[in-house]
Design a protein around this motif. Structure first.
Motif, mmCIF file in Angstrom:
data_model
loop_
_atom_site.group_PDB
_atom_site.id
_atom_site.type_symbol
_atom_site.label_atom_id
_atom_site.label_comp_id
_atom_site.label_asym_id
_atom_site.label_seq_id
_atom_site.Cartn_x
_atom_site.Cartn_y
_atom_site.Cartn_z
ATOM 1 N N VAL A 2 -32.584 111.160 16.035
ATOM 2 C CA VAL A 2 -32.101 109.982 15.423
ATOM 3 C C VAL A 2 -32.092 108.662 16.271
ATOM 4 N N GLY A 3 -32.992 107.778 15.804
ATOM 5 C CA GLY A 3 -33.224 106.852 16.546
ATOM 6 C C GLY A 3 -32.530 105.549 16.103
ATOM 7 N N ALA A 4 -32.678 104.161 16.527
ATOM 8 C CA ALA A 4 -32.065 103.050 16.073
ATOM 9 C C ALA A 4 -32.976 102.038 15.878
ATOM 10 N N VAL A 5 -33.004 101.239 14.657
ATOM 11 C CA VAL A 5 -33.895 100.060 14.499
ATOM 12 C C VAL A 5 -33.132 98.865 15.132
ATOM 13 N N LEU A 6 -33.715 98.133 16.039
ATOM 14 C CA LEU A 6 -32.986 97.035 16.719
ATOM 15 C C LEU A 6 -34.066 95.794 16.769
ATOM 16 N N GLY A 7 -33.637 94.860 16.226
ATOM 17 C CA GLY A 7 -34.550 93.529 16.082
ATOM 18 C C GLY A 7 -35.056 93.163 17.565
ATOM 19 N N ALA A 8 -36.376 92.889 17.422
ATOM 20 C CA ALA A 8 -36.823 92.094 18.937
ATOM 21 C C ALA A 8 -36.492 90.742 18.819
ATOM 22 N N THR A 9 -36.007 90.293 17.829
ATOM 23 C CA THR A 9 -35.655 88.700 17.706
ATOM 24 C C THR A 9 -34.336 88.545 18.364
ATOM 25 N N GLU A 10 -33.506 89.422 18.728
ATOM 26 C CA GLU A 10 -32.224 89.349 19.248
ATOM 27 C C GLU A 10 -32.060 90.092 20.513
ATOM 28 N N PRO A 11 -33.060 89.984 21.375
ATOM 29 C CA PRO A 11 -33.100 90.843 22.891
ATOM 30 C C PRO A 11 -31.701 90.776 23.429
ATOM 31 N N GLU A 12 -30.973 89.837 23.269
ATOM 32 C CA GLU A 12 -29.506 90.031 24.077
ATOM 33 C C GLU A 12 -28.904 90.924 23.571
ATOM 34 N N HIS A 13 -29.107 91.626 22.472
ATOM 35 C CA HIS A 13 -28.263 92.755 21.941
ATOM 36 C C HIS A 13 -28.545 94.010 22.871
ATOM 37 N N LEU A 14 -29.627 94.196 23.246
ATOM 38 C CA LEU A 14 -30.545 95.291 23.568
ATOM 39 C C LEU A 14 -29.643 96.120 24.671
ATOM 40 N N ALA A 15 -29.041 95.538 25.929
ATOM 41 C CA ALA A 15 -28.532 96.046 26.874
ATOM 42 C C ALA A 15 -27.298 96.719 26.302
ATOM 43 N N ARG A 16 -26.223 96.070 25.549
ATOM 44 C CA ARG A 16 -25.151 96.542 24.735
ATOM 45 C C ARG A 16 -25.384 97.927 24.036
ATOM 46 N N ALA A 17 -26.818 97.713 23.076
ATOM 47 C CA ALA A 17 -27.214 98.784 22.553
ATOM 48 C C ALA A 17 -27.603 100.064 23.244
ATOM 49 N N ARG A 18 -28.122 99.844 24.664
ATOM 50 C CA ARG A 18 -28.733 100.836 25.159
ATOM 51 C C ARG A 18 -27.106 101.583 25.901
ATOM 52 N N GLU A 19 -26.228 101.001 26.163
ATOM 53 C CA GLU A 19 -25.094 101.485 26.565
ATOM 54 C C GLU A 19 -24.325 102.244 25.333
ATOM 55 N N LEU A 20 -24.365 101.729 24.239
ATOM 56 C CA LEU A 20 -23.801 102.731 23.066
ATOM 57 C C LEU A 20 -24.756 103.954 22.720
ATOM 58 N N LEU A 21 -26.050 103.574 22.956
ATOM 59 C CA LEU A 21 -27.090 104.848 22.308
ATOM 60 C C LEU A 21 -27.924 105.378 23.671
ATOM 61 N N PRO A 22 -27.456 105.985 24.538
ATOM 62 C CA PRO A 22 -28.237 106.343 25.814
ATOM 63 C C PRO A 22 -29.515 107.293 25.295
ATOM 64 N N HIS A 23 -29.432 108.017 24.431
ATOM 65 C CA HIS A 23 -30.486 108.988 23.972
ATOM 66 C C HIS A 23 -31.422 108.493 22.940
#
Length: 317
Positions: free
Chosen positions: A227-248
């Motif tokens: 189960v993966g996640a769709v995360l927009g590349a237009t808002e890259p500032e969210h990616l670090a927090r998203a990776r903390e919440l979704l390590p796998h």
């Protein structure tokens, strides 16, 4: 066997490990988005189209276009992401063109991700999943095959039980999900960024749902979830927090190119490994020949842009 005529790989290999193997083999994390507009197809595809009705002619042109794009960029990508709505709007001929496009991508050794963004109660969720990534029980013990995609996109806003229904079908048939978490469109801020009572954002809560569901079925080799996640590349500032919440989770990253996202800003997505981030490009590949200084040939321009994106993304891993 899918109705497209191409069998999805089966057996005991986890869908995330299958994807990771393709990524490693091709040294690419690029996904070709196919959003065919009958008014904006490559000229050769339009000239080759035939059919007895407007829908049939348009669907034939769409199929020729999608095959040509796949042939042009196939060596530089790992997956195709057909936007199901762009085929469905052409009626039955469009659905047939979608199946044939899936078959062509599979013959090229590519992972297939049906971009459908479905979301409904458990019974309907199961039916959607059976149609796109699974199969439906028929009469007299028969089985009706679905599209045969390796994964599909789903919407989370009816809750964990609906996501569980999608995942159950996927796990039965060796397929995966990508859940909309924080999307690339400007309107994402209207709902996904809204603050909750605990101070977090709505998309944080969705990410937690995705993480819990994915943790139930991690791949033995890559350690990634189905189960993966769709995360927009237009808002890259969210990616670090998203990776903390979704390590796998594998991140599907739309918005590069025409929507303004840059591959160079996506490094946090690849923290668990190169297969943990998939960079999608649609118009920036298909319409690359329209850019100043690009090759006049649509195929040559698309191939050059796909190679550029592949090199940029691989360097981040």
């Amino acid at each position: 066997m899918s109705p497209s005529g191409a069998a999805r790989p089966t057996g005991d290999v986890h869908v995330a490990d299958r994807l990771a193997a393709i990524v490693a083999e091709r040294e690419s994390q690029i996904v070709l988005g196919l959003d065919p507009d009958p008014a904006r197809l490559w000229p050769d595809a339009v000239r080759a189209a035939d059919g007895t009705t407007p829908a049939a002619r348009a669907a034939a042109a769409v199929l020729a276009h999608c095959r040509a794009v796949i042939d042009a960029v196939g060596d530089a990508i790992v997956a195709v992401k057909p936007q199901v709505a762009c085929f469905e709007r052409l009626g039955a001929p469009g659905w047939a063109a979608l199946g044939a496009t899936v078959a062509h991508a599979r013959a090229a050794g590519l992972f297939v991700l049906a971009d459908a963004k479905r979301g409904d109660i458990d019974v309907s969720a199961t039916a959607y999943a059976q149609g796109l990534i699974g199969a439906t029980p028929g009469l007299d013990g028969e089985t009706i095959p679905g599209l045969g995609a390796d994964a599909m996109t789903v919407a989370p806003y009816m809750g964990a039980d609906t996501l569980g229904s999608f995942a159950a079908v996927g796990r039965e048939h060796g397929a995966g999900l990508f859940v909309l978490v924080r999307t690339s469109n400007p309107g994402a801020a209207d709902v996904e960024d809204a603050r909750l009572a605990d101070g977090g954002a709505v998309w944080h809560r969705v990410a937690q749902l995705v993480a819990r569901l994915g943790a139930e079925h991690l791949a033995p080799e890559s350690g990634l979830a189905d189960v993966g996640a769709v995360l927009g590349a237009t808002e890259p500032e969210h990616l670090a927090r998203a990776r903390e919440l979704l390590p796998h989770a594998i991140f599907l990253l739309p918005g590069v190119g025409a929507q303004g996202g840059r591959v160079e800003d996506l490094a946090p997505a690849f923290a668990p490994g190169r297969a943990a981030g998939l960079v999608t490009a649609s118009r920036s590949l298909v319409r690359a020949h329209e850019q100043p200084g690009a090759p006049a040939s649509p195929a040559a321009a698309a191939r050059a842009e796909a190679e550029r994106l592949r090199t940029a993304a691989w360097a981040l891993g």
